[in-house]
Motif scaffolding. Structure first.
Motif, mmCIF file in Angstrom:
data_model
loop_
_atom_site.group_PDB
_atom_site.id
_atom_site.type_symbol
_atom_site.label_atom_id
_atom_site.label_comp_id
_atom_site.label_asym_id
_atom_site.label_seq_id
_atom_site.Cartn_x
_atom_site.Cartn_y
_atom_site.Cartn_z
ATOM 1 N N GLU A 102 0.913 -1.174 0.016
ATOM 2 C CA GLU A 102 0.045 0.027 -0.162
ATOM 3 C C GLU A 102 0.940 1.450 0.119
ATOM 4 O OE1 GLU A 102 -2.631 -0.424 3.427
ATOM 5 O OE2 GLU A 102 -3.948 -1.861 2.361
ATOM 6 N N GLU A 103 2.391 1.009 0.011
ATOM 7 C CA GLU A 103 3.181 2.232 0.007
ATOM 8 C C GLU A 103 4.479 1.710 -0.424
ATOM 9 O OE1 GLU A 103 4.666 2.080 4.538
ATOM 10 O OE2 GLU A 103 3.070 3.515 3.982
ATOM 11 N N PRO A 104 5.276 2.465 -1.022
ATOM 12 C CA PRO A 104 6.485 2.296 -1.645
ATOM 13 C C PRO A 104 7.272 1.359 -0.685
ATOM 14 C CG PRO A 104 6.162 4.381 -1.971
ATOM 15 C CD PRO A 104 5.119 4.125 -1.124
ATOM 16 N N GLU A 163 15.205 -14.933 0.584
ATOM 17 C CA GLU A 163 15.271 -13.756 1.592
ATOM 18 C C GLU A 163 14.808 -12.586 0.834
ATOM 19 O OE1 GLU A 163 18.948 -13.572 3.742
ATOM 20 O OE2 GLU A 163 19.705 -15.561 3.222
ATOM 21 N N SER A 164 14.388 -12.438 -0.261
ATOM 22 C CA SER A 164 14.013 -11.369 -1.139
ATOM 23 C C SER A 164 12.587 -11.230 -0.949
ATOM 24 C CB SER A 164 14.223 -11.387 -2.552
ATOM 25 O OG SER A 164 15.730 -11.745 -2.816
ATOM 26 N N ILE A 165 12.164 -9.809 -1.010
ATOM 27 C CA ILE A 165 10.847 -9.428 -1.162
ATOM 28 C C ILE A 165 10.370 -9.666 -2.828
ATOM 29 C CG2 ILE A 165 8.928 -7.593 -1.193
ATOM 30 C CD1 ILE A 165 10.799 -6.365 1.220
ATOM 31 N N PHE A 166 9.265 -10.180 -3.126
ATOM 32 C CA PHE A 166 8.719 -10.436 -4.343
ATOM 33 C C PHE A 166 7.456 -9.691 -4.688
ATOM 34 C CE2 PHE A 166 11.158 -14.436 -3.520
ATOM 35 C CZ PHE A 166 11.765 -14.569 -4.581
ATOM 36 N N VAL A 167 7.733 -8.760 -5.658
ATOM 37 C CA VAL A 167 6.679 -7.773 -6.112
ATOM 38 C C VAL A 167 5.867 -8.156 -7.190
ATOM 39 C CG1 VAL A 167 6.053 -5.482 -6.477
ATOM 40 C CG2 VAL A 167 7.993 -5.981 -4.795
ATOM 41 N N ASP A 223 5.137 3.860 -8.079
ATOM 42 C CA ASP A 223 6.491 4.353 -7.805
ATOM 43 C C ASP A 223 7.114 3.462 -6.610
ATOM 44 O OD1 ASP A 223 8.938 5.443 -7.290
ATOM 45 O OD2 ASP A 223 8.141 7.682 -7.016
ATOM 46 N N LEU A 224 7.923 2.202 -7.202
ATOM 47 C CA LEU A 224 8.247 1.220 -5.955
ATOM 48 C C LEU A 224 8.935 1.820 -4.841
ATOM 49 C CD1 LEU A 224 8.203 -1.771 -5.367
ATOM 50 C CD2 LEU A 224 10.327 -2.063 -6.924
ATOM 51 N N PHE A 225 9.874 2.797 -5.002
ATOM 52 C CA PHE A 225 10.541 2.953 -3.636
ATOM 53 C C PHE A 225 10.288 4.468 -3.372
ATOM 54 C CE2 PHE A 225 13.359 -0.271 -5.855
ATOM 55 C CZ PHE A 225 13.220 -1.194 -4.732
ATOM 56 N N GLY A 226 9.250 5.099 -3.986
ATOM 57 C CA GLY A 226 8.732 6.485 -3.665
ATOM 58 C C GLY A 226 9.836 7.775 -3.959
ATOM 59 N N ASP A 227 10.727 7.239 -4.848
ATOM 60 C CA ASP A 227 11.939 8.256 -5.283
ATOM 61 C C ASP A 227 11.955 8.498 -6.851
ATOM 62 O OD1 ASP A 227 13.046 6.030 -6.306
ATOM 63 O OD2 ASP A 227 14.784 6.092 -4.920
ATOM 64 N N GLY A 228 10.933 7.714 -7.384
ATOM 65 C CA GLY A 228 10.834 7.714 -9.134
ATOM 66 C C GLY A 228 11.859 7.099 -9.826
ATOM 67 N N GLY A 245 -2.146 -9.820 -15.123
ATOM 68 C CA GLY A 245 -1.514 -8.632 -14.494
ATOM 69 C C GLY A 245 -0.237 -8.430 -14.830
ATOM 70 N N HIS A 246 0.142 -8.381 -16.120
ATOM 71 C CA HIS A 246 1.460 -8.076 -16.675
ATOM 72 C C HIS A 246 1.850 -6.689 -16.101
ATOM 73 C CE1 HIS A 246 4.802 -7.282 -19.132
ATOM 74 N NE2 HIS A 246 5.233 -8.557 -19.401
ATOM 75 N N MET A 247 2.983 -6.604 -16.039
ATOM 76 C CA MET A 247 3.746 -5.412 -15.391
ATOM 77 C C MET A 247 4.951 -5.186 -16.318
ATOM 78 S SD MET A 247 3.579 -4.882 -11.155
ATOM 79 C CE MET A 247 5.180 -6.125 -10.920
ATOM 80 N N SER A 248 5.183 -3.673 -16.860
ATOM 81 C CA SER A 248 6.402 -3.530 -17.341
ATOM 82 C C SER A 248 7.136 -2.326 -16.144
ATOM 83 C CB SER A 248 6.237 -2.674 -18.393
ATOM 84 O OG SER A 248 5.650 -3.506 -19.430
ATOM 85 N N VAL A 249 8.415 -2.401 -16.639
ATOM 86 C CA VAL A 249 9.310 -1.684 -15.399
ATOM 87 C C VAL A 249 10.028 -0.600 -15.975
ATOM 88 C CG1 VAL A 249 11.005 -1.941 -13.537
ATOM 89 C CG2 VAL A 249 9.555 -4.195 -14.049
ATOM 90 N N ILE A 250 9.907 0.677 -15.449
ATOM 91 C CA ILE A 250 10.591 1.999 -15.948
ATOM 92 C C ILE A 250 11.671 2.173 -15.150
ATOM 93 C CG2 ILE A 250 10.265 4.192 -16.819
ATOM 94 C CD1 ILE A 250 7.223 3.361 -16.987
ATOM 95 N N CYS A 251 12.816 2.095 -15.461
ATOM 96 C CA CYS A 251 13.923 2.670 -14.637
ATOM 97 C C CYS A 251 14.700 3.789 -15.274
ATOM 98 C CB CYS A 251 15.128 1.566 -14.786
ATOM 99 S SG CYS A 251 14.539 -0.230 -14.616
#
Length: 298
Positions: free
Chosen positions: A11-13, A147-151, A202-207, A220-226
């Motif tokens: 619910e939040e970054p 040990e990772s968080i899966f998103v 915004d995964l980490f809240g910093d863009g 529910g496919h996602m693309s990732v913008i870095c």
């Protein structure tokens, strides 16, 4: 299907973001997949329908199975998709299943975990794994990152756990682990538009890393913008298999929802037109993959 983990809504970054930072992206070829021409080019009976045991043909081609390492300066290493499990190099039947096994290839020592170790990164160092979706070639090696968080998107998690059919590209053994899964609800409050992409998170809240909802290939496919210092690096995933689709010249053989796929592709095409300096990387384009640099930091 009930899996051994209950995914927690994100619910939040995630923690660790730092204002105005950029990231480094390193493409990783994490195996290859044998696919018929029509898998990439037109509607038909197709590749996913043949995973249950149909034979290969002379026109089949090998395409990359892609993964990406994102180096975030304050969060740490982040992975996009896991590529093929290390065991696929010796006996793909155990991990991929008897029917699909013959379609996937992995050279010994070329799995993601070994390639990360060569970069000085152990599996336990990977803070988060972003799953564009949960199909066989994207989720095969989830077990290697306990040990990772899966998103993953909420829609994808729901589809993969409630309707995990092989014909739709899912193998529940890949994600049936008591791991830390977090789901993004693209109808939720933190969702915002980014350029022509109507729904992003915004995964980490910093863009620095944005998840764009691009359904159609899967539910529910996602693309990732870095964000690089001078441009964006866009991991299209399977929203576009190759550049002929981005150019509007072909359509893939199999998508779960063609209408949503077309809408997602139009957003990708509009983004490309509006941001001509951005680098877009399709999911399975062998010729384009061969031209990629080992590291992108500008």
């Amino acid at each position: 299907m009930k899996v051994r983990a209950d995914a927690i809504p994100l619910e939040e970054p995630l923690a660790g973001g730092l204002a105005d930072v950029s990231v480094v992206v390193e493409p990783i070829e994490a195996g290859t997949m044998t696919a018929p021409d029509e898998f990439l080019e037109h509607e038909g009976g197709g590749f996913l329908g043949r995973l249950g045991g149909g034979g290969r043909r002379a026109t089949d081609q090998r395409v990359p199975v892609s993964s990406f390492l994102i180096r975030h300066p304050s969060v740490g290493p982040v992975l996009v998709d896991t590529g093929l499990h290390p065991s696929v190099a010796s006996d793909p039947r155990h991990n991929m299943g008897r029917g699909p096994a013959g379609y996937f290839q992995l050279d010994e020592g070329r799995d993601v975990t070994n390639q990360l170790r060569n970069k000085g990164i152990g599996p336990g160092d990977v803070v988060a794994v972003i799953l564009t979706h949960l199909h066989l070639d994207n989720a095969s090696a989830i077990s290697e990152f306990p040990e990772s968080i899966f998103v993953v998107s909420a829609d994808e998690w729901r589809e993969a756990t409630e309707h995990p059919k092989l014909r739709r590209g899912y193998r529940p053994q890949h994600y049936d682990h008591a791991f830390d899964y977090c789901t993004v609800d693209f109808d939720g409050d933190p969702i915002e538009s980014y350029g022509p992409f109507g729904r992003t998170f915004d995964l980490f809240g910093d863009g620095s890393v944005r998840l764009a909802f691009t359904p159609g290939h899967s539910a529910g496919h996602m693309s990732v913008i870095c964000r690089l210092p001078r441009r964006d690096f866009v991991i299209c995933g399977d929203a576009s298999y190759d550049w002929t689709e981005l150019d509007g010249d072909t359509e893939p053989d199999h998508v779960q929802d063609r209408h949503n796929w077309q809408r997602s592709l139009k957003e990708m095409q509009a983004y490309r037109q509006g941001y001509p300096y951005a680098l877009l990387v399709p999911g399975h384009d062998a010729a384009y993959w061969a031209k990629l640099d080992a590291r992108y930091e500008q």
